[in-house]
Design a protein around this motif. Structure first.
Motif, mmCIF file in Angstrom:
data_model
loop_
_atom_site.group_PDB
_atom_site.id
_atom_site.type_symbol
_atom_site.label_atom_id
_atom_site.label_comp_id
_atom_site.label_asym_id
_atom_site.label_seq_id
_atom_site.Cartn_x
_atom_site.Cartn_y
_atom_site.Cartn_z
ATOM 1 N N ILE A 54 53.541 31.965 44.155
ATOM 2 C CA ILE A 54 53.109 33.206 44.604
ATOM 3 C C ILE A 54 51.696 33.571 44.943
ATOM 4 O O ILE A 54 50.897 32.309 44.608
ATOM 5 C CB ILE A 54 53.359 34.256 43.168
ATOM 6 N N SER A 55 51.416 34.663 45.314
ATOM 7 C CA SER A 55 49.807 34.722 45.783
ATOM 8 C C SER A 55 49.132 35.244 44.651
ATOM 9 O O SER A 55 49.644 35.762 43.574
ATOM 10 C CB SER A 55 49.756 35.822 46.932
ATOM 11 N N SER A 56 47.519 35.124 44.800
ATOM 12 C CA SER A 56 46.920 35.746 43.434
ATOM 13 C C SER A 56 46.940 37.111 43.528
ATOM 14 O O SER A 56 46.946 37.721 42.186
ATOM 15 C CB SER A 56 45.524 35.247 43.774
ATOM 16 N N ASP A 57 47.353 37.776 44.419
ATOM 17 C CA ASP A 57 47.235 39.356 44.285
ATOM 18 C C ASP A 57 48.655 39.526 43.361
ATOM 19 O O ASP A 57 48.560 40.577 42.500
ATOM 20 C CB ASP A 57 47.662 40.221 45.543
ATOM 21 N N THR A 58 49.663 38.878 43.601
ATOM 22 C CA THR A 58 51.032 39.160 42.678
ATOM 23 C C THR A 58 50.533 38.621 41.102
ATOM 24 O O THR A 58 50.732 39.387 40.131
ATOM 25 C CB THR A 58 52.114 38.218 43.250
ATOM 26 N N VAL A 59 49.774 37.604 40.929
ATOM 27 C CA VAL A 59 49.498 37.109 39.548
ATOM 28 C C VAL A 59 48.621 38.482 38.857
ATOM 29 O O VAL A 59 49.103 38.777 37.831
ATOM 30 C CB VAL A 59 48.683 35.765 39.594
ATOM 31 N N TYR A 60 47.571 38.767 39.476
ATOM 32 C CA TYR A 60 46.944 40.068 38.882
ATOM 33 C C TYR A 60 47.581 41.316 38.671
ATOM 34 O O TYR A 60 47.469 41.940 37.714
ATOM 35 C CB TYR A 60 45.740 40.581 39.900
ATOM 36 N N ARG A 61 48.658 41.612 39.655
ATOM 37 C CA ARG A 61 49.563 42.478 39.558
ATOM 38 C C ARG A 61 50.769 42.346 38.117
ATOM 39 O O ARG A 61 50.722 43.362 37.422
ATOM 40 C CB ARG A 61 50.362 42.851 40.979
ATOM 41 N N TRP A 62 50.887 41.256 38.093
ATOM 42 C CA TRP A 62 52.025 40.921 36.967
ATOM 43 C C TRP A 62 51.342 40.917 35.402
ATOM 44 O O TRP A 62 51.646 41.444 34.737
ATOM 45 C CB TRP A 62 52.498 39.466 36.950
ATOM 46 N N ILE A 63 49.746 40.697 35.506
ATOM 47 C CA ILE A 63 49.076 40.594 34.337
ATOM 48 C C ILE A 63 49.158 42.207 33.894
ATOM 49 O O ILE A 63 49.174 42.302 32.913
ATOM 50 C CB ILE A 63 47.679 40.199 34.720
ATOM 51 N N ASP A 64 48.628 42.785 34.982
ATOM 52 C CA ASP A 64 48.431 44.366 34.801
ATOM 53 C C ASP A 64 49.803 45.463 34.448
ATOM 54 O O ASP A 64 49.589 46.000 33.533
ATOM 55 C CB ASP A 64 47.786 44.936 35.974
ATOM 56 N N ARG A 65 50.669 44.853 35.045
ATOM 57 C CA ARG A 65 51.885 45.915 35.194
ATOM 58 C C ARG A 65 53.027 45.110 34.082
ATOM 59 O O ARG A 65 53.804 45.925 33.643
ATOM 60 C CB ARG A 65 52.599 45.986 36.566
ATOM 61 N N PHE A 66 52.964 44.015 34.078
ATOM 62 C CA PHE A 66 54.233 43.440 33.289
ATOM 63 C C PHE A 66 53.598 42.791 32.268
ATOM 64 O O PHE A 66 54.668 41.822 31.597
ATOM 65 C CB PHE A 66 55.070 42.519 34.079
ATOM 66 N N SER A 67 52.410 42.434 31.954
ATOM 67 C CA SER A 67 51.992 41.634 30.720
ATOM 68 C C SER A 67 52.125 40.197 30.681
ATOM 69 O O SER A 67 52.718 39.668 29.905
ATOM 70 C CB SER A 67 52.475 42.383 29.417
ATOM 71 N N MET A 68 51.994 39.567 31.915
ATOM 72 C CA MET A 68 52.244 38.182 32.233
ATOM 73 C C MET A 68 51.222 37.719 31.186
ATOM 74 O O MET A 68 50.141 38.209 30.861
ATOM 75 C CB MET A 68 51.850 37.870 33.672
ATOM 76 N N PRO A 69 51.479 36.750 30.543
ATOM 77 C CA PRO A 69 50.737 35.803 29.535
ATOM 78 C C PRO A 69 49.455 35.339 30.027
ATOM 79 O O PRO A 69 49.579 34.316 30.851
ATOM 80 C CB PRO A 69 51.550 34.901 28.709
ATOM 81 N N ALA A 70 48.386 35.766 29.932
ATOM 82 C CA ALA A 70 47.313 35.234 30.555
ATOM 83 C C ALA A 70 45.950 35.378 29.510
ATOM 84 O O ALA A 70 46.224 36.418 28.784
ATOM 85 C CB ALA A 70 46.755 36.087 31.654
ATOM 86 N N HIS A 71 45.089 34.797 29.662
ATOM 87 C CA HIS A 71 43.973 34.836 28.698
ATOM 88 C C HIS A 71 42.657 34.784 29.133
ATOM 89 O O HIS A 71 42.381 34.008 30.135
ATOM 90 C CB HIS A 71 43.941 33.656 27.817
ATOM 91 N N ARG A 72 41.881 35.835 29.064
ATOM 92 C CA ARG A 72 40.455 36.198 29.771
ATOM 93 C C ARG A 72 39.606 35.267 29.014
ATOM 94 O O ARG A 72 39.306 35.546 27.881
ATOM 95 C CB ARG A 72 40.322 37.602 29.557
ATOM 96 N N MET A 73 38.618 34.485 29.946
ATOM 97 C CA MET A 73 37.818 33.636 29.390
ATOM 98 C C MET A 73 36.500 34.013 30.432
ATOM 99 O O MET A 73 36.129 33.618 31.512
ATOM 100 C CB MET A 73 38.012 32.183 29.531
ATOM 101 N N GLY A 74 35.804 34.972 29.657
ATOM 102 C CA GLY A 74 34.684 35.471 30.677
ATOM 103 C C GLY A 74 35.151 36.169 31.761
ATOM 104 O O GLY A 74 35.855 37.146 31.609
ATOM 105 N N ARG A 75 34.511 35.796 33.100
ATOM 106 C CA ARG A 75 35.442 36.379 34.198
ATOM 107 C C ARG A 75 36.737 36.116 34.685
ATOM 108 O O ARG A 75 37.232 36.497 35.810
ATOM 109 C CB ARG A 75 34.407 36.430 35.151
ATOM 110 N N LEU A 76 36.929 34.901 34.053
ATOM 111 C CA LEU A 76 37.988 34.061 34.728
ATOM 112 C C LEU A 76 39.337 34.226 33.723
ATOM 113 O O LEU A 76 39.321 34.594 32.678
ATOM 114 C CB LEU A 76 37.940 32.335 34.462
#
Length: 68
Positions: free
Chosen positions: A20-42
């Motif tokens: 998938i694209s990075s846009d999709t990843v960011y959308r899934w984090i925001d809208r669907f609570s994709m499991p992701a961990h923020r480490m500073g800006r990354l």
């Protein structure tokens, strides 16, 4: 070797893993609570957590299906 397989993945790496694209990843984090961990800006991901989330239908919701 198990240590390397359990490492944190970057956005680019998780994109390649899921096809998938990075846009999709960011959308899934925001809208669907994709499991992701923020480490500073990354954003970082555990492959196993993301795989389980996808298998459980994480990005498949009635709202998501309306856009197709």
């Amino acid at each position: 070797m198990a240590e390397m397989e359990d490492r944190w993945l970057s956005v680019d790496e998780i994109c390649k893993h899921l096809g998938i694209s990075s846009d999709t990843v960011y959308r899934w984090i925001d809208r669907f609570s994709m499991p992701a961990h923020r480490m500073g800006r990354l954003w970082k991901f555990k492959k196993d957590e993301v795989d389980e989330w996808v298998k459980a239908g994480g990005a498949t919701t009635p709202e998501n299906n309306k856009t197709r």
